[in-house]
Scaffold this motif. Structure first.
Motif, PDB file in Angstrom:
ATOM      1  N   ARG A  27       0.832  -1.200   0.000  1.00 53.64           N
ATOM      2  CA  ARG A  27       0.000   0.000   0.000  1.00 53.64           C
ATOM      3  C   ARG A  27       0.868   1.252   0.000  1.00 53.64           C
ATOM      4  NH1 ARG A  27      -2.793   0.232   5.199  1.00 53.64           N
ATOM      5  NH2 ARG A  27      -1.362   1.935   5.574  1.00 53.64           N
ATOM      6  N   ARG A  28       2.012   1.185   0.721  1.00 53.45           N
ATOM      7  CA  ARG A  28       2.893   2.355   0.798  1.00 53.45           C
ATOM      8  C   ARG A  28       3.622   2.584  -0.507  1.00 53.45           C
ATOM      9  NH1 ARG A  28       3.578   2.086   6.554  1.00 53.45           N
ATOM     10  NH2 ARG A  28       1.589   3.018   7.071  1.00 53.45           N
ATOM     11  N   ASP A  29       3.927   1.481  -1.201  1.00 55.95           N
ATOM     12  CA  ASP A  29       4.720   1.583  -2.423  1.00 55.95           C
ATOM     13  C   ASP A  29       3.784   1.855  -3.592  1.00 55.95           C
ATOM     14  OD1 ASP A  29       6.597   1.477  -4.356  1.00 55.95           O
ATOM     15  OD2 ASP A  29       7.217  -0.606  -4.016  1.00 55.95           O
ATOM     16  N   ARG A  30       3.343   3.085  -3.683  1.00 53.81           N
ATOM     17  CA  ARG A  30       2.348   3.465  -4.693  1.00 53.81           C
ATOM     18  C   ARG A  30       2.835   3.177  -6.105  1.00 53.81           C
ATOM     19  NH1 ARG A  30      -0.507   7.497  -1.846  1.00 53.81           N
ATOM     20  NH2 ARG A  30      -1.564   6.228  -0.286  1.00 53.81           N
ATOM     21  N   PHE A  31       4.134   3.375  -6.304  1.00 56.27           N
ATOM     22  CA  PHE A  31       4.671   3.234  -7.656  1.00 56.27           C
ATOM     23  C   PHE A  31       4.477   1.811  -8.174  1.00 56.27           C
ATOM     24  CE2 PHE A  31       8.115   2.473 -10.690  1.00 56.27           C
ATOM     25  CZ  PHE A  31       7.825   3.474 -11.596  1.00 56.27           C
ATOM     26  N   THR A  32       4.961   0.851  -7.391  1.00 57.37           N
ATOM     27  CA  THR A  32       4.819  -0.546  -7.798  1.00 57.37           C
ATOM     28  C   THR A  32       3.350  -0.907  -7.980  1.00 57.37           C
ATOM     29  OG1 THR A  32       6.805  -1.062  -6.574  1.00 57.37           O
ATOM     30  CG2 THR A  32       5.429  -2.914  -7.208  1.00 57.37           C
ATOM     31  N   PHE A  33       2.541  -0.411  -7.075  1.00 61.86           N
ATOM     32  CA  PHE A  33       1.123  -0.736  -7.138  1.00 61.86           C
ATOM     33  C   PHE A  33       0.497  -0.196  -8.420  1.00 61.86           C
ATOM     34  CE2 PHE A  33      -3.356  -0.426  -5.962  1.00 61.86           C
ATOM     35  CZ  PHE A  33      -3.541  -1.709  -5.486  1.00 61.86           C
ATOM     36  N   SER A  34       0.839   1.048  -8.771  1.00 61.43           N
ATOM     37  CA  SER A  34       0.238   1.596  -9.982  1.00 61.43           C
ATOM     38  C   SER A  34       0.771   0.892 -11.224  1.00 61.43           C
ATOM     39  CB  SER A  34       0.473   3.107 -10.061  1.00 61.43           C
ATOM     40  OG  SER A  34       1.825   3.388  -9.902  1.00 61.43           O
ATOM     41  N   VAL A  37      -1.255  -2.110 -11.923  1.00 54.45           N
ATOM     42  CA  VAL A  37      -2.562  -1.858 -12.536  1.00 54.45           C
ATOM     43  C   VAL A  37      -2.381  -1.343 -13.966  1.00 54.45           C
ATOM     44  CG1 VAL A  37      -4.708  -0.556 -12.340  1.00 54.45           C
ATOM     45  CG2 VAL A  37      -3.586  -1.404 -10.293  1.00 54.45           C
ATOM     46  N   MET A  38      -1.311  -0.570 -14.159  1.00 59.06           N
ATOM     47  CA  MET A  38      -1.070   0.017 -15.475  1.00 59.06           C
ATOM     48  C   MET A  38      -0.680  -1.047 -16.513  1.00 59.06           C
ATOM     49  SD  MET A  38      -1.572   3.185 -15.793  1.00 59.06           S
ATOM     50  CE  MET A  38      -0.540   3.723 -17.163  1.00 59.06           C
ATOM     51  N   VAL A  39       0.126  -2.007 -16.080  1.00 57.74           N
ATOM     52  CA  VAL A  39       0.621  -3.012 -17.025  1.00 57.74           C
ATOM     53  C   VAL A  39      -0.506  -3.720 -17.775  1.00 57.74           C
ATOM     54  CG1 VAL A  39       1.755  -5.267 -17.140  1.00 57.74           C
ATOM     55  CG2 VAL A  39       2.932  -3.351 -16.100  1.00 57.74           C
ATOM     56  N   PRO A  40      -1.490  -4.282 -17.071  1.00 55.08           N
ATOM     57  CA  PRO A  40      -2.546  -4.948 -17.838  1.00 55.08           C
ATOM     58  C   PRO A  40      -3.341  -3.984 -18.726  1.00 55.08           C
ATOM     59  CG  PRO A  40      -3.018  -5.008 -15.478  1.00 55.08           C
ATOM     60  CD  PRO A  40      -1.655  -4.456 -15.629  1.00 55.08           C
ATOM     61  N   THR A  41      -3.582  -2.780 -18.225  1.00 54.30           N
ATOM     62  CA  THR A  41      -4.357  -1.822 -19.015  1.00 54.30           C
ATOM     63  C   THR A  41      -3.614  -1.459 -20.298  1.00 54.30           C
ATOM     64  OG1 THR A  41      -4.989  -0.946 -16.868  1.00 54.30           O
ATOM     65  CG2 THR A  41      -5.693   0.301 -18.788  1.00 54.30           C
ATOM     66  N   MET A  42      -2.329  -1.124 -20.127  1.00 59.40           N
ATOM     67  CA  MET A  42      -1.523  -0.730 -21.287  1.00 59.40           C
ATOM     68  C   MET A  42      -1.433  -1.862 -22.307  1.00 59.40           C
ATOM     69  SD  MET A  42       0.168   2.157 -21.570  1.00 59.40           S
ATOM     70  CE  MET A  42       1.776   1.758 -22.260  1.00 59.40           C
ATOM     71  N   GLN A  43      -1.130  -3.062 -21.800  1.00 57.41           N
ATOM     72  CA  GLN A  43      -0.947  -4.182 -22.718  1.00 57.41           C
ATOM     73  C   GLN A  43      -2.243  -4.519 -23.437  1.00 57.41           C
ATOM     74  OE1 GLN A  43       1.227  -7.487 -21.567  1.00 57.41           O
ATOM     75  NE2 GLN A  43       3.007  -6.279 -21.042  1.00 57.41           N
ATOM     76  N   MET A 200       4.749 -11.721 -16.348  1.00 61.71           N
ATOM     77  CA  MET A 200       5.583 -10.545 -16.160  1.00 61.71           C
ATOM     78  C   MET A 200       5.515 -10.026 -14.722  1.00 61.71           C
ATOM     79  SD  MET A 200       5.241  -6.947 -18.124  1.00 61.71           S
ATOM     80  CE  MET A 200       5.662  -7.470 -19.725  1.00 61.71           C
ATOM     81  N   THR A 201       4.326  -9.734 -14.248  1.00 60.18           N
ATOM     82  CA  THR A 201       4.226  -9.081 -12.940  1.00 60.18           C
ATOM     83  C   THR A 201       4.443 -10.043 -11.775  1.00 60.18           C
ATOM     84  OG1 THR A 201       1.856  -9.246 -13.225  1.00 60.18           O
ATOM     85  CG2 THR A 201       2.818  -7.127 -13.601  1.00 60.18           C
ATOM     86  N   MET A 202       3.930 -11.243 -11.876  1.00 59.74           N
ATOM     87  CA  MET A 202       4.034 -12.156 -10.737  1.00 59.74           C
ATOM     88  C   MET A 202       5.481 -12.568 -10.485  1.00 59.74           C
ATOM     89  SD  MET A 202       1.010 -12.542  -9.465  1.00 59.74           S
ATOM     90  CE  MET A 202       0.834 -10.815  -9.817  1.00 59.74           C
ATOM     91  N   VAL A 203       6.194 -12.927 -11.541  1.00 59.05           N
ATOM     92  CA  VAL A 203       7.586 -13.341 -11.360  1.00 59.05           C
ATOM     93  C   VAL A 203       8.399 -12.149 -10.860  1.00 59.05           C
ATOM     94  CG1 VAL A 203       9.666 -14.160 -12.519  1.00 59.05           C
ATOM     95  CG2 VAL A 203       7.476 -15.153 -13.102  1.00 59.05           C
ATOM     96  N   MET A 204       8.143 -10.996 -11.444  1.00 63.19           N
ATOM     97  CA  MET A 204       8.942  -9.828 -11.095  1.00 63.19           C
ATOM     98  C   MET A 204       8.727  -9.399  -9.638  1.00 63.19           C
ATOM     99  SD  MET A 204       9.402  -6.427 -13.301  1.00 63.19           S
ATOM    100  CE  MET A 204       7.744  -5.831 -13.143  1.00 63.19           C
ATOM    101  N   VAL A 205       7.479  -9.243  -9.235  1.00 66.17           N
ATOM    102  CA  VAL A 205       7.264  -8.713  -7.879  1.00 66.17           C
ATOM    103  C   VAL A 205       7.790  -9.642  -6.794  1.00 66.17           C
ATOM    104  CG1 VAL A 205       5.410  -7.097  -8.338  1.00 66.17           C
ATOM    105  CG2 VAL A 205       4.861  -9.471  -7.853  1.00 66.17           C
ATOM    106  N   THR A 206       7.631 -10.946  -6.979  1.00 65.98           N
ATOM    107  CA  THR A 206       8.159 -11.830  -5.930  1.00 65.98           C
ATOM    108  C   THR A 206       9.679 -11.873  -5.965  1.00 65.98           C
ATOM    109  OG1 THR A 206       7.386 -13.568  -7.389  1.00 65.98           O
ATOM    110  CG2 THR A 206       6.386 -13.459  -5.237  1.00 65.98           C
ATOM    111  N   ALA A 207      10.245 -11.869  -7.169  1.00 65.68           N
ATOM    112  CA  ALA A 207      11.700 -11.873  -7.258  1.00 65.68           C
ATOM    113  C   ALA A 207      12.259 -10.638  -6.553  1.00 65.68           C
ATOM    114  CB  ALA A 207      12.150 -11.907  -8.717  1.00 65.68           C
ATOM    115  N   MET A 208      11.569  -9.504  -6.739  1.00 65.63           N
ATOM    116  CA  MET A 208      12.032  -8.259  -6.131  1.00 65.63           C
ATOM    117  C   MET A 208      11.745  -8.239  -4.626  1.00 65.63           C
ATOM    118  SD  MET A 208      12.982  -6.263  -8.725  1.00 65.63           S
ATOM    119  CE  MET A 208      12.458  -4.579  -8.833  1.00 65.63           C
ATOM    120  N   ALA A 209      10.594  -8.753  -4.232  1.00 68.35           N
ATOM    121  CA  ALA A 209      10.170  -8.629  -2.833  1.00 68.35           C
ATOM    122  C   ALA A 209      11.195  -9.222  -1.880  1.00 68.35           C
ATOM    123  CB  ALA A 209       8.820  -9.299  -2.638  1.00 68.35           C
TER     124      ALA A 209
END
Lengths: 382, 312
Positions: A27-34, A37-43, A200-209
């Protein structure tokens, strides 16, 4: 001590501890969160609207060496088809070749001298279509349409002397494709997008987390606490499963209301299959995070995995068109199986029995990678 | 050397701890016995193996060799049990900077499965004066407040032993003093503390100190014992511009090291006669006052850090 929970085994309370922490951080990390949401919309918009593997209105030049009526019929037929945009006339064959070479046009159609006379004599003249085949995918459908069109145009003309007076025939390019009779690309692309976005998002966010914990030094603290690696993994993964479903919902809504993609199968079945697929990707991301030393490396590993997941999975290019070694690689990728599942359920109305051959490889992947992640997550700093 | 009286229970009792990373031996046979309820200082130059030793004690690293117990649990076989009852404060702030003080403590309380979580967190916040800042993000706190929050977090689960790795680095004097008052308070409640530091005044606040260098224990005991064991003789020279004598004294026979602090030049060595001879030329200079003094802990440590000397 009495204050302490004495159990040594698995503790849901500790999973919740990690889970709550992850949700707050998310919730605090607005950037990652947006971004998520942006990735699926853009794609959705890019792939749905911008990318079309069945392009129409391709620039075409004609070189006409015969002004007879059959030649004019052919031209009329081509003009009526939306594959060809007859925008230029080449005076000489050399001129035509130059236009093709410069990329001004994608096709050159040459109507040879005495074309009409030769048809009347039954000499079977040749109608030449030269295609810029640097992008074979772009050209192939137009070529198919061309063959069909010309045949129809001539057969109508050759019925008899009165045939020409009949109402002009409806020239349409008939391309026969099952499950997508209109050859609409986004019927295929939009459901496939779910697989790509989740990979894209699932692998990335957990790898980063997890790497983020290591990079910031909080990992040492986590290790010093009595929390089991499995509990950390679950607590970290569950919030992202929720995020994954939010993304899927976005894409499905877009698929339904913007692109009118048919949804023949059960959405419940699709939802369950997506759960397995998300878990497989999260386990992989978690494994990456145990290998990567910093967030940059985690990102690089994600991209490394993402490329074949897009290119070889059948999302972009036909799976059957690939050589055997490439097919063997793509059979390992979760996205390959998921592409078949999601398209099968939505477009063909597949049920559980039909998708099972592609579900068990996902479960196998999940089990193997999940175990690897557990083995690699060390409880000490050694 | 064993400072324990018979019958005393040890919070830490390890012998021959060894740890190597690749070719580098980080810890080379460390023995430490800390009786319950005492506050021990763990000193030594950077890279001497303090952090590695502490990590082995709290189950974060597995020793390559050695044996012993930490709060009664085997350091080799029961690291998970040790983790539950030890509070470990890392050298670098290692709580979540994007969580508030309260959220950090809540997380810790949940992981340790503490009952009455809210009450406990509330009490700990109050005890360390963090109540008003509880909703501030940890990343926005200054060094002193971060350290206080870290202390709160690592004593939330009522550990029996606190391992503090340079807790006061980069913290202002007032915050350091407050911190040590809290440590002594906890010690009176029966908690055992092992704390690493580079500050002499902090070393003097400990019941005993252990000094390690290059992975080996060089000396240990009370501050007085450590000074006595050093066998060091120190003269102080006072007067205007005494620093100008540093170059000539440093090369003189019998002079081990020269240091300027407290407006005095400290000249130390092991042989009183040689030192006196080295200082003789200065005795005639007017305005200089030369006298022998008891070496300070700092004199001893500077001497211990010299590569030449290994054991006392």
């Amino acid at each position: 001590m009495s204050a302490r929970n004495a159990t040594q085994g698995f503790s849901p309370a500790r999973v919740i501890a990690v889970l709550v922490k992850e949700f707050i951080q998310m919730r605090r990390d607005r950037f990652t969160f947006s971004i998520m949401v942006m990735v699926p919309t853009m794609q959705l918009l890019l792939f749905g609207f911008a990318i079309n593997s069945d392009p129409r209105a391709l620039p075409t030049a004609v070189h006409i060496a015969d002004e007879g009526r059959y030649a004019r019929s052919i031209l009329a037929a081509l003009r009526n088809s939306d594959y060809f945009d007859l925008r230029a006339t080449a005076a000489t064959p050399a001129d035509a070749e130059r236009m093709l070479n410069d990329g001004d046009v994608a096709f050159v159609i040459t109507i040879p001298t005495d074309f009409t006379r030769d048809i009347v004599r039954g000499a079977s003249p040749q109608l030449l279509l030269e295609a810029d085949a640097t992008d074979p995918a772009a050209a192939s459908n137009a070529v198919a349409a061309f063959n069909m069109l010309t045949e129809n145009a001539l057969s109508d003309d050759l019925v008899g002397p009165l045939g020409k007076r009949k109402a002009p025939p409806a020239f349409t390019a008939v391309v026969h494709r099952l499950y997508n009779p209109d050859g609409i690309t986004h019927y295929n692309i939009v459901p496939g997008l779910i697989g790509v976005i989740l990979t894209m998002t699932m692998v990335m966010v957990t790898a980063m987390a997890m790497t983020r914990e290591r990079e910031r030094g909080t990992f040492e603290n986590l290790l010093a606490m009595p929390v089991h690696p499995f509990e950390v993994m679950l607590g970290k993964i569950i919030p992202y499963i929720v995020v994954g479903y939010v993304q899927v919902t976005l894409v499905l809504l877009g698929a339904r209301y913007i692109f009118h993609v048919p949804m023949l199968g059960s959405l419940l079945l699709l939802g369950s299959a997506i759960g397995v697929f998300i878990a497989a990707n999260l386990a992989l991301g978690f494994t990456f995070s145990t290998i990567a030393r910093n967030q940059l490396q985690a990102m690089q590993m994600t991209v490394f995995f993402l490329l074949p997941s897009i290119l070889l999975s059948g999302f972009m290019f036909p799976f059957r068109g690939m050589p055997h070694w490439a097919q063997a690689i793509s059979e390992i990728l979760p996205n390959t199986h998921f592409q078949r599942v999601v398209r099968g359920i939505l477009l063909k109305g597949n049920g559980f029995a039909e998708i099972w051959p592609n579900i068990w490889p996902l479960l196998l992947f999940l089990g193997a990678i999940g175990t690897l992640a557990m083995l690699r997550y060390r409880r000490t700093l050694d | 050397m064993n400072n324990a009286t018979p019958g005393t229970a040890f919070a830490i009792d390890v012998r021959g701890l060894k740890k190597r990373f690749g070719k580098k031996i980080a810890v080379d046979g460390v023995d430490i016995q800390v009786p319950e309820g005492e506050v021990w200082g763990f000193l030594g130059p950077n890279g001497s193996g303090k952090t590695t030793t502490i990590r082995m004690l709290c189950g974060l690293l597995r020793p390559d060799a050695g044996e012993g117990t930490c709060i009664g649990y085997d350091v080799l076989r029961e690291p998970e049990k040790i983790k539950r009852e030890v509070g470990y404060m890392t050298q670098k702030f290692s709580y979540w900077e994007d969580l508030s003080i309260r959220e950090n403590l809540d997380f810790v309380a949940r992981v340790y499965g503490l009952d009455n979580r809210k009450q406990r967190v509330q009490d700990t916040l109050k005890r360390l004066g963090l109540s008003e800042r509880q909703n501030q993000l940890a990343g926005e706190l200054s060094g002193g407040w971060k350290q206080r929050m870290a202390l709160a977090a690592c004593m939330l689960h009522e550990p029996r032993l606190l391992l503090l790795d340079e807790p006061t680095a980069g913290v202002d004097p007032q915050a350091r003093r407050d911190f040590w008052e809290e440590i002594h308070l906890l010690s009176r409640e029966g908690l055992t503390v092992l704390v690493t530091t580079h500050y002499m005044d902090e070393a003097e606040r400990c019941d005993k100190i252990v000094y390690i260098s290059a992975g080996r224990v060089v000396t240990r005991g009370t501050v007085r014992e450590v000074i006595e064991q050093s066998g060091l003789v120190t003269f102080v020279i006072g007067g205007p511009d005494v620093r100008r004598f540093i170059p000539q004294l440093e090369g003189a026979p019998g002079v081990e090291h020269v240091a300027f602090f407290g407006a005095l030049l400290h000249v130390s060595g092991y042989d009183r006669n040689l030192l006196s001879a080295a200082l003789a030329p200065l005795k005639n200079i007017s305005g200089l006052e030369i006298s022998e003094t008891a070496p300070s802990l700092e004199d001893v440590f500077i001497d211990l850090q010299r590569p030449r000397r290994q054991a006392a």
